[in-house]
Each structure stands twice: as structure tokens, then as C-alpha cells.
Design an enzyme around this catalytic site. Structure first.
Site, PDB file in Angstrom:
ATOM      1  CG  ASP A 262      -1.865  -8.357  11.003  1.00 28.20           C
ATOM      2  OD1 ASP A 262      -1.226  -7.587  12.029  1.00 28.20           O
ATOM      3  OD2 ASP A 262      -2.040  -8.838  10.421  1.00 28.20           O
TER       4      ASP A 262
ATOM      5  CE  LYS B  48       4.248  -9.617  10.840  1.00 24.60           C
ATOM      6  NZ  LYS B  48       3.392 -10.099   9.832  1.00 24.60           N
TER       7      LYS B  48
ATOM      8  CD  GLN C 231       3.166 -12.274   6.666  1.00 22.31           C
ATOM      9  OE1 GLN C 231       3.552 -12.192   8.273  1.00 22.31           O
ATOM     10  NE2 GLN C 231       3.746 -10.968   5.938  1.00 22.31           N
TER      11      GLN C 231
END
Ligand code: NDP
Length: 288
Positions: A120, A53, A97
Site C-alpha cells: 500500500d 482486491k 484494510q
């Protein structure tokens, strides 16, 4: 029939270039989009995802920073960091994460992220926005699948789409995005009776179960488009999807490989959501 392989790596590079252009427009106006990624503990898979990422952000020229926290960090300290990042001017997107260690309440952490920085798309507000068709940040994996389908000119409206898996990060938002594009959507779970009778109806079959190679040729209608979200590390060390690629490619019209299918698209859509967040923050629309 031997299916056309959908090259997620190539499509993601093309899509990434589109978002780089949007980021460059912002940068020309003095706005540098920024992403903060928080990782807790030493899970090797999580570390790999985070590295990918961050690399994608570098490639597009975004600001990115990693907050690498020890496994035993307290929930309070993690929430404090999120609060600081919520207020940080140079950060437009925050990603935690997953999974988090067991002593930390995942929902509480996701809810602590400012809605406008929730790249997200896991905050309840953004989940609700997706549900009502007013999507703010589409969750990256389903967003990537939709972009892939549109790149490949796969018709969606009126088609039977079957999603196998109902997780909050893949299956459910995938179904909602397909529904928004007027597909007739079925969601299957581990409790579904006679799975094949459902999957066989699919014009578009999306599989996200975490069960290596569980979808076989017998599950798939001749000519279906098959999207394999799964990433599973086999004992041999090889990566495998949730679809038996070698069998299913003989039945499907298009299929994504693993690796090199959905994975690269997921990362590119994180870049997209970060640039979108910066555009909104700075009051710049892409057409400005
Ligand atoms: P989860 O474990 O959260 O969810 C799996 C879902 O699959 C559940 O809803 C489960 O049903 C369903 N399921 C399990 N077994 C069966 C079965 N035999 N028949 C029908 N449904 C079944 O997984 P995720 O959604 O997080 O991830 C799925 C896969 O996608 C994993 O391999 C993961 O690594 C991968 N992934 C890949 C990403 C990418 O970028 N390519 C991003 C995110 C995930 P039930 O709810 O009834 O238990």
C-alpha cells in the site's frame, strides 16, 4: 464541449493484463506472488473493497489470503499476525484494510509491516522514498491515476495540476507523483480560501475530498482533465463522486466517472505492487 469519459474499468483490464504477463514470467520460474489482506471488524464497505482486491489477485493468478479478524482483537494480536506474515515466504505483500477500530494505533500497525512487503506504500520508509523521488511502492490510488493519465496520453510536464484534498493515502502522494512528472502542483484543503480561483487554473484537476459532487462546472477550466477519486454512498443508495459529473462533463475535455473510474485502477495497482514485490524478493527484473 462534452468530455471524453475515461473508462477506468477498461483501462484497468488492459493494465491488469500487463501485470498478469509479468506474474506469469515469475510463475514460470517457480515464484508465485502472494498477497495477505488483513481486515478487522465488519465494516461493509471494507469487506467489499477486500473482496474486490482478492478477486483481482485471483484473476491474475496470484496467491492471496484474507485474515478476517474480530472488531475487538487486541493490538498485540494484530501485531503478532503482521510479524508472522512479515516472515512468511509465500507472502510478498501485506495490506491492512483501513480504517481500523479506535482502540488500535493505525500508525503503529502500518509501521509494523516490513517495508519490502508494504504494497500500500503507507510505511514511513515508503512515504519518505516517495517524497525523495525514489519511490518503492507508489500508493495504489495515485499510482492508478498516473497510469490512467499516461494511458490517455495526457501531458503532465509543465501543466498546472491541482489536487483537492491532502490525505496521506490520496492527496499528498498524488501531488508528489504529479510533481515527479514535472507538473506545477497546487494542493487545496478545507482551509483553502477561494477554492475556485485555484481549481480554475488546473489543466489537470484531481479531486479527493469525500464531499459528494462538491466540484461544479464553475470550478473547472474549459478543456481541463478531471479525475474524480471520491466514492460516496448517497442516501438514495446511489454512488457519487466528489465531482458533479453531469455539469463538469460539459466543461472538461476528459473526465472519470464514478463508479468505473479511479476505483478499478486502485485495485489493479495493488496487483502491480504485489507482483513488483515478488520480482524484487526473488531477484527477477521484468526484463529477465
Ligand atoms: P480524507 O477525509 O482523509 O481527506 C479529505 C481531504 O479533503 C482532506 O484533506 C480535507 O481537507 C479535504 N477537503 C474536505 N472538504 C474540502 C473542501 N470543501 N474543499 C477543499 N478540500 C476539502 O479522504 P480520503 O483522501 O481518504 O478520500 C477522499 C475520497 O476518495 C473519499 O470519497 C474516499 O471514499 C475516496 N477514495 C477513493 C479511492 C478509490 O480507489 N477510488 C481510494 C481512497 C479514497 P483538510 O485536510 O483540511 O480536512
Amino acid at each position: 464541449m462534452t468530455a471524453t469519459i475515461i473508462d477506468g474499468k477498461k483501462i484497468s483490464e488492459i493494465v491488469r493484463e500487463e501485470w498478469k504477463e509479468r506474474a506469469d514470467k515469475l510463475k514460470a520460474k517457480g515464484v508465485l506472488p502472494g498477497l495477505a489482506v488483513i481486515i478487522v471488524g465488519d465494516n461493509p464497505a471494507s469487506k467489499l473493497y477486500v473482496n474486490n482486491k482478492i478477486k483481482a489477485c485471483h484473476d491474475v493468478g496470484l496467491h492471496s489470503e484474507v485474515h478476517d479478524l474480530p472488531e475487538d482483537i487486541s493490538e498485540k494480536m494484530l501485531l503478532k499476525l503482521i510479524d508472522e506474515l512479515n516472515q512468511a515466504k509465500k507472502i510478498n505483500g501485506i495490506l491492512v484494510q483501513l480504517p481500523l477500530p479506535k482502540h488500535i494505533d493505525e500508525n503503529k500497525v502500518l509501521e509494523a509491516i516490513k517495508q519490502d512487503k508494504d504494497v500500500d506504500g503507507f510505511h514511513l520508509y515508503n512515504v519518505g522514498a516517495l517524497m525523495t523521488g525514489n519511490t518503492v511502492f507508489p500508493p495504489c490510488t495515485p499510482f492508478g491515476v498516473m497510469r490512467m493519465l499516461s494511458y490517455c496520453d495526457v501531458p503532465i510536464a509543465g501543466q498546472n495540476a491541482v489536487v483537492v484534498g491532502r490525505s496521506n493515502i490520496v492527496g499528498k502522494p498524488m501531488a508528489m507523483l504529479l510533481l515527479q512528472e514535472d507538473a506545477t502542483v497546487t494542493i487545496c484543503t478545507s482551509k483553502t480560501k477561494d477554492l475556485i480561483s485555484h481549481t480554475k487554473q488546473a489543466d489537470i484537476l484531481v479531486v479527493a475530498t469525500g464531499r459528494p459532487e462538491m466540484v461544479k462546472a464553475e470550478h473547472v477550466k474549459e478543456g481541463a482533465v478531471v479525475i474524480d477519486v471520491g466514492i460516496n454512498r448517497l442516501e438514495s443508495g446511489k454512488l457519487a463522486g466528489d465531482v458533479d459529473f453531469d455539469e463538469v462533463k460539459e466543461v472538461a475535455s476528459m473526465i472519470t466517472p464514478v463508479p468505473g473510474g479511479v476505483g478499478p485502477m486502485t485495485i489493479t495497482m495493488l496487483v502491480a505492487n504485489t507482483v513488483m514485490a515478488a520480482e524484487r524478493d526473488s531477484g527477477n527484473s521484468p526484463s529477465d
